[in-house]
Every structure is written in structure tokens, then in C-alpha cells.
Design a protein around this motif. Structure first.
Motif, PDB file in Angstrom:
ATOM      1  N   ASP A 213       1.324 -23.038 -24.974  1.00 11.04           N
ATOM      2  CA  ASP A 213       1.924 -21.666 -25.489  1.00 11.04           C
ATOM      3  C   ASP A 213       0.703 -20.954 -26.462  1.00 11.04           C
ATOM      4  OD1 ASP A 213       4.627 -22.212 -24.877  1.00 11.04           O
ATOM      5  OD2 ASP A 213       5.036 -23.518 -26.784  1.00 11.04           O
ATOM      6  N   LEU A 214      -0.360 -21.403 -26.331  1.00  6.17           N
ATOM      7  CA  LEU A 214      -1.582 -20.434 -27.131  1.00  6.17           C
ATOM      8  C   LEU A 214      -1.894 -19.758 -26.207  1.00  6.17           C
ATOM      9  CD1 LEU A 214      -3.776 -23.400 -28.642  1.00  6.17           C
ATOM     10  CD2 LEU A 214      -2.173 -22.089 -29.708  1.00  6.17           C
ATOM     11  N   ASP A 215      -2.145 -18.494 -26.771  1.00 12.49           N
ATOM     12  CA  ASP A 215      -2.815 -17.190 -26.114  1.00 12.49           C
ATOM     13  C   ASP A 215      -3.870 -16.699 -26.674  1.00 12.49           C
ATOM     14  OD1 ASP A 215      -2.971 -15.268 -24.459  1.00 12.49           O
ATOM     15  OD2 ASP A 215      -1.284 -13.979 -24.980  1.00 12.49           O
ATOM     16  N   ILE A 216      -5.086 -17.510 -26.783  1.00 11.57           N
ATOM     17  CA  ILE A 216      -6.185 -17.058 -27.514  1.00 11.57           C
ATOM     18  C   ILE A 216      -7.024 -15.878 -26.992  1.00 11.57           C
ATOM     19  CG2 ILE A 216      -8.491 -17.768 -28.478  1.00 11.57           C
ATOM     20  CD1 ILE A 216      -7.381 -20.506 -28.647  1.00 11.57           C
ATOM     21  N   PRO A 217      -6.953 -14.673 -27.138  1.00 13.60           N
ATOM     22  CA  PRO A 217      -7.809 -13.639 -26.660  1.00 13.60           C
ATOM     23  C   PRO A 217      -9.297 -13.794 -26.497  1.00 13.60           C
ATOM     24  CG  PRO A 217      -7.470 -12.985 -28.635  1.00 13.60           C
ATOM     25  CD  PRO A 217      -6.694 -14.323 -28.511  1.00 13.60           C
ATOM     26  N   LEU A 218      -9.821 -13.404 -25.367  1.00 14.22           N
ATOM     27  CA  LEU A 218     -11.357 -13.231 -24.796  1.00 14.22           C
ATOM     28  C   LEU A 218     -11.956 -14.631 -24.701  1.00 14.22           C
ATOM     29  CD1 LEU A 218     -12.354 -10.676 -27.492  1.00 14.22           C
ATOM     30  CD2 LEU A 218     -11.554 -10.152 -25.262  1.00 14.22           C
TER      31      LEU A 218
END
Length: 251
Positions: A213-218
Motif C-alpha cells: 500500500d506504500l506509494d513513496i514518490p521518486l
């Protein structure tokens, strides 16, 4: 005759004063030419709890070489209260706000000044940066209606390059103000975080779901969960932005 002597004395005194002024000005110019080094403290970094020292050495009339060393002691992720402004997922926001981070970086650079002489005026500065980041990252998950976490820690190393723009002024004798307006940089990262903990099948499923579920940008990452714990591998692009307000001494 007396008036003539007074006039001659005044002229000689005026000439001596002018000569002294010229000699003093020339001595100041020569000292500045001989002073090829500039060391600076980044005041902007101190405000955010970081320590940054920069060094420059002139190698021609408009070019300097040097670099900076930066250290950030262990702390929460900088500007963590602003994370929700660019991350929409509440789970990810909570995870990122729990990160503890320390860092060390070295940034060599070359500067070209557009002014009449070195150390003064607007400049451009191509640079490289090596960074090493130590992280502690808790992964929160739910098991049997309980909120639990497994702590992961490790290091991420980065190499990037970019170009900075800014301006520098002399503000007092031998003292300078350096405003690096911005220095975007882009490169690559590589590292891993791991946490050892005995996990049953259902705990592994819960942690897998939390990481999914994590969506860490870049940041690109992969992860592995098994009965001995959890591991996150980070490998991919890396981006950042330099900015500083430095107070320097020339010698």
C-alpha cells in the motif's frame, strides 16, 4: 615668501596623503589578489539543524574549485509535516512521518563567476554529490486487531550531479555573503533496509499488504517478507535540490 612656503608645505602634505591612500588601496588590492581561499558556513543549514562547511579556491580570474561537506544528525524526516501536501495516501504519510534519518554528503564543484573578478557576482556551478543516508523505518501493520510495527534500518547511498546558480557579494573586509538560489541534481540510489523478527504466516501477509500500500514518490524499491523478517531493497533514480545562504571568510 612666507605664503609661498606655506603653499609648498600644503602641496607636499596633500601629495603625501594622496600617495598614502594609493599605497593603501594598492596594498588592499594585492592582498585580495593573494587571498585565493574562501571558507563558508551555511547559515541556512544551521536553521534546520544541519552542519555544512564549504571551501572555494580561485584558479583563475573568474573560476574557483572547491566543495562542501554536510552532516545531519539523527532526526525525523525534514519537513515531515509537509508530506501530506504531496502524498495522498494516509498510510504512506504515517509511515514517512515516522522515519528517522541521519546523513553525510560531499559535494565537489566548479564555479564560474560572471562578474569582473572571482568570488563576486552571479555564478553557475556544475557539481557532483555523494550522499550516505542512515534510516530507521517502522512498517506499521495490523494483526489480530492490534496495531503493530516492525522496525527496519539500514543505509542508502546516492550519487548525483547537477548545476547550481547563485550570487556572492563582499559585505565587509574579507567577509562574503553567498546565496545559492537553487541547485537541482539527479542521479541514482542504492541500499537496503532490514528488520529481523520471527513472523508467522498471517503476520507476513499483513506486512506484505502494508508494504504494497506504500506509494513513496521518486523512489524505486522492492521488498521481501519471510518468516525471519523483512527487507526492502532500494535501487533507482534519485533527485534533490541544493540551496544555501553562506557566510564566508577570505584568506
Amino acid at each position: 615668501m612666507k605664503s609661498f612656503k606655506i603653499l609648498v608645505a600644503l602641496l607636499i602634505g596633500q601629495f603625501a596623503f594622496a600617495q598614502e591612500s594609493v599605497d593603501s588601496e594598492n596594498a588592499s588590492i594585492l592582498k585580495e589578489v593573494d587571498s585565493k581561499n574562501l571558507i563558508k558556513i551555511n547559515a541556512l543549514a544551521l536553521v534546520t539543524g544541519n552542519f555544512s562547511v564549504q571551501y572555494e579556491r580561485s584558479i583563475s580570474k573568474k573560476i574557483t574549485v572547491g566543495g562542501s561537506v554536510n552532516y545531519m544528525p539523527n532526526r525525523k524526516l525534514p519537513f515531515s509535516n509537509k508530506i501530506e501536501d504531496f502524498v495522498n495516501d494516509e498510510t504512506t504519510v504515517s509511515q514517512l512521518q515516522s522515519i528517522e534519518l541521519s546523513s553525510f554528503s560531499i559535494t565537489p564543484e566548479v564555479r564560474y563567476y560572471f562578474g569582473k573578478e572571482v568570488f563576486k557576482g552571479f555564478y553557475v556551478a556544475p557539481f557532483l554529490r555523494y550522499g550516505s543516508y542512515s534510516l530507521k523505518f517502522p512498517v506499521n501493520y495490523t494483526y489480530e486487531d492490534q496495531s503493530l510495527a516492525i522496525d527496519l534500518d539500514g543505509k542508502v547511498n546516492t550519487i548525483s550531479g547537477g548545476i547550481a546558480i547563485g550570487a556572492q557579494w563582499k559585505i565587509a573586509k574579507d567577509f562574503y555573503l553567498d546565496w545559492m538560489i537553487m541547485g537541482p541534481h539527479y542521479g541514482f540510489s542504492n541500499g537496503n533496509l532490514s528488520g529481523n523478527q520471527n513472523l508467522n504466516e498471517y503476520e507476513q501477509m499483513a506486512i506484505n499488504e502494508a508494504l504494497n500500500d506504500l506509494d513513496i514518490p521518486l523512489i524505486d524499491y522492492t521488498y521481501e517478507v519471510n518468516d525471519r523478517g523483512t527487507k526492502i531493497n532500494i535501487k533507482g533514480p534519485w533527485a534533490g535540490l541544493r540551496a544555501s545562504v553562506g557566510i564566508g571568510y577570505r584568506f
